[in-house]
Design a protein around this motif. Structure first.
Motif, PDB file in Angstrom:
ATOM      1  N   ASP A   1       0.846  -1.235  -0.025  1.00  0.00           N
ATOM      2  CA  ASP A   1      -0.045   0.014   0.028  1.00  0.00           C
ATOM      3  C   ASP A   1       0.742   1.341   0.022  1.00  0.00           C
ATOM      4  OD1 ASP A   1       0.702  -0.776   2.581  1.00  0.00           O
ATOM      5  OD2 ASP A   1      -1.086   0.037   3.504  1.00  0.00           O
TER       6      ASP A   1
ATOM      7  N   TRP B   1      -2.665  -4.952  -5.635  1.00  0.00           N
ATOM      8  CA  TRP B   1      -3.851  -4.938  -4.833  1.00  0.00           C
ATOM      9  C   TRP B   1      -4.128  -6.589  -4.727  1.00  0.00           C
ATOM     10  CZ3 TRP B   1      -5.509   0.402  -6.542  1.00  0.00           C
ATOM     11  CH2 TRP B   1      -5.627   1.175  -5.401  1.00  0.00           C
TER      12      TRP B   1
ATOM     13  N   ASP C   1      -2.736   3.406   3.555  1.00  0.00           N
ATOM     14  CA  ASP C   1      -1.844   4.512   2.849  1.00  0.00           C
ATOM     15  C   ASP C   1      -2.541   5.114   1.927  1.00  0.00           C
ATOM     16  OD1 ASP C   1      -0.182   3.315   5.025  1.00  0.00           O
ATOM     17  OD2 ASP C   1       1.215   2.284   3.645  1.00  0.00           O
ATOM     18  N   ILE C   2      -3.187   4.470   1.084  1.00  0.00           N
ATOM     19  CA  ILE C   2      -3.830   4.815  -0.053  1.00  0.00           C
ATOM     20  C   ILE C   2      -4.757   6.168   0.309  1.00  0.00           C
ATOM     21  CG2 ILE C   2      -5.602   4.552  -1.886  1.00  0.00           C
ATOM     22  CD1 ILE C   2      -2.976   3.889  -3.210  1.00  0.00           C
TER      23      ILE C   2
ATOM     24  N   SER D   1       0.481   4.066  -3.153  1.00  0.00           N
ATOM     25  CA  SER D   1       0.393   5.490  -2.414  1.00  0.00           C
ATOM     26  C   SER D   1       1.625   6.095  -3.307  1.00  0.00           C
ATOM     27  CB  SER D   1       0.810   5.640  -1.131  1.00  0.00           C
ATOM     28  OG  SER D   1      -0.269   4.927  -0.376  1.00  0.00           O
TER      29      SER D   1
ATOM     30  N   VAL E   1     -10.100  -3.060   0.789  1.00  0.00           N
ATOM     31  CA  VAL E   1      -9.897  -3.735  -0.503  1.00  0.00           C
ATOM     32  C   VAL E   1     -10.868  -4.773  -0.803  1.00  0.00           C
ATOM     33  CG1 VAL E   1      -8.275  -4.827  -2.088  1.00  0.00           C
ATOM     34  CG2 VAL E   1      -7.541  -3.035  -0.119  1.00  0.00           C
TER      35      VAL E   1
ATOM     36  N   THR F   1      -9.705   4.569   8.016  1.00  0.00           N
ATOM     37  CA  THR F   1      -9.296   3.637   7.088  1.00  0.00           C
ATOM     38  C   THR F   1     -10.255   2.533   7.257  1.00  0.00           C
ATOM     39  OG1 THR F   1      -7.419   2.765   8.546  1.00  0.00           O
ATOM     40  CG2 THR F   1      -6.928   4.613   7.160  1.00  0.00           C
TER      41      THR F   1
ATOM     42  N   THR G   1       3.557   7.273   5.165  1.00  0.00           N
ATOM     43  CA  THR G   1       2.599   6.109   5.301  1.00  0.00           C
ATOM     44  C   THR G   1       3.321   5.089   5.915  1.00  0.00           C
ATOM     45  OG1 THR G   1       3.563   5.507   3.169  1.00  0.00           O
ATOM     46  CG2 THR G   1       1.524   6.829   3.182  1.00  0.00           C
TER      47      THR G   1
ATOM     48  N   THR H   1      -1.694  -1.587 -10.862  1.00  0.00           N
ATOM     49  CA  THR H   1      -2.070  -1.519  -9.543  1.00  0.00           C
ATOM     50  C   THR H   1      -3.145  -2.473  -9.294  1.00  0.00           C
ATOM     51  OG1 THR H   1      -3.814   0.102 -10.044  1.00  0.00           O
ATOM     52  CG2 THR H   1      -1.833   0.970  -9.348  1.00  0.00           C
TER      53      THR H   1
ATOM     54  N   MET I   1      -7.326  -0.014   2.641  1.00  0.00           N
ATOM     55  CA  MET I   1      -6.514   1.137   2.091  1.00  0.00           C
ATOM     56  C   MET I   1      -6.012   2.119   2.927  1.00  0.00           C
ATOM     57  SD  MET I   1      -8.630   1.492  -1.696  1.00  0.00           S
ATOM     58  CE  MET I   1      -9.166  -0.150  -2.733  1.00  0.00           C
TER      59      MET I   1
ATOM     60  N   THR J   1      -2.271  -8.413  -2.125  1.00  0.00           N
ATOM     61  CA  THR J   1      -2.835  -8.113  -0.821  1.00  0.00           C
ATOM     62  C   THR J   1      -3.462  -9.017  -0.271  1.00  0.00           C
ATOM     63  OG1 THR J   1      -4.630  -6.757  -1.374  1.00  0.00           O
ATOM     64  CG2 THR J   1      -2.576  -5.505  -1.103  1.00  0.00           C
TER      65      THR J   1
ATOM     66  N   TYR K   1      -7.509  -6.431   4.710  1.00  0.00           N
ATOM     67  CA  TYR K   1      -6.713  -5.829   4.120  1.00  0.00           C
ATOM     68  C   TYR K   1      -7.283  -4.374   3.731  1.00  0.00           C
ATOM     69  CZ  TYR K   1      -2.064  -4.254   2.428  1.00  0.00           C
ATOM     70  OH  TYR K   1      -0.820  -3.716   1.917  1.00  0.00           O
TER      71      TYR K   1
END
Length: 309
Positions: free
Chosen positions: A14, A229, A247-248, A18, A205, A200, A126, A225, A245, A232, A243
């Motif tokens: 992540d 993902w 940091d995104i 980011s 995800v 968050t 992040t 991406t 998101m 993850t 999981y």
């Protein structure tokens, strides 16, 4: 005038997503990236970081290597993920990355970038905050060069995501890795915006999101991406975690702050077990801004739009 961004991340999937997201933002200029050896092994993480800069034609952006290891290590199986990332089809055959031992230290690069900046800089973190704190301890006069710090960190009105020995589960990992530096950063009372688990937790995800992203596979960034993902789904065993998101979402705050609900609070950080790294509301604490909610529909649509490039 684009917003000047100095990014410190810790090499996980992540974090790298980011970094890509920042590079898609037309109103952001990334002036440096430092990597903390927290949720990564530093050498492959630096390689991943550089390869993503190459992919976006931005390899001139300077990188800094974090050499400080925190108090509470991330699990080693999480830290190994950049090895897989560097082998992805879109990255494996890119020109060789520089020697990972040739980079300047992360605090040195932060000092250099802040010193050279003619306008104030936004610091995006992040991962843990150790590199920034080390830099500001060495050059405290540079606090005046910081416009805002946006940090994915903390858990205030929700449980943490640390599950380990001698801990009560109240902390979030980026703070827990180095509670002492985290407490110092909060005590500086700089313009600090925390994007904690409280918000968050609203943006997992999901398979639906990945399915929609996959319809954009002809776009280079959607393809990459989507692969990242997908990795993850087994990074953190589902019987322990979902999981999110993390940091995104913090990174998206740079581009869509009006779609977040925020609150000014007084807070502090515990530095000792059993709640080391816990961020908690404290009337005698320090002023920080925390995000409490986000327009999730707009956020997911924003990501799909940005990676359709």
């Amino acid at each position: 005038m684009p917003k000047r961004i100095l990014m410190d991340h810790d090499g996980a999937i992540d974090d790298l997503l980011s970094q890509l997201l920042v590079l898609t933002m037309p109103d952001a200029e990334l002036i440096g990236v430092t990597v903390t050896p927290a949720d990564c092994y530093i050498e492959p993480a630096l390689e991943s970081t550089y390869k993503l800069l190459q992919l976006m034609g931005k390899e001139e952006i300077p990188l800094g290597r974090g050499d400080y290891y925190g108090i509470n290590a991330f699990p080693s199986e999480w830290r190994a993920r950049p090895e897989i990332i560097n082998a992805l089809p879109m990255l494996i055959n890119l020109p060789k990355s520089p020697d990972p031992y040739a980079y300047p230290s992360a605090p040195e690069l932060i000092i250099d970038r802040l010193s050279a900046a003619k306008e104030k800089v936004t610091v995006l973190m992040t991962g843990p905050c150790s590199n920034l704190v080390l830099a500001l301890e060495k050059a405290p006069e540079l606090k005046g060069k910081i416009d805002e710090i946006v940090w994915m960190a903390g858990a205030f009105r929700t449980t943490g995501n640390v599950q380990t020995y001698q801990h009560d589960g109240s902390a979030e990992w980026n703070v827990f890795w180095d509670p002492v530096s985290s407490q110092k950063l909060v005590s500086y009372e700089l313009p600090l915006t925390l994007i904690p688990l409280d918000v968050t937790n609203h943006v997992p995800v999901t398979k639906q999101f990945l399915s929609t992203l996959a319809t954009q596979i002809d776009y280079k960034l959607s393809n990459l991406t989507g692969q990242l993902w997908a990795l993850t789904l087994d990074t953190i065993p589902s019987y322990h975690y979902t999981y999110f998101m993390w940091d995104i979402l913090a990174t998206s705050y740079l581009a869509m702050p009006d779609y977040f609900t925020t609150e000014l609070v007084k807070a502090n950080v515990s530095t000792r077990p059993p709640n080391a790294g816990q961020t908690y509301l404290d009337d005698q604490g320090y002023v920080v801004k925390i995000a409490t909610d986000v327009n999730t529909g707009y956020f997911y649509d924003y990501l799909l739009s940005q990676f359709k490039q």
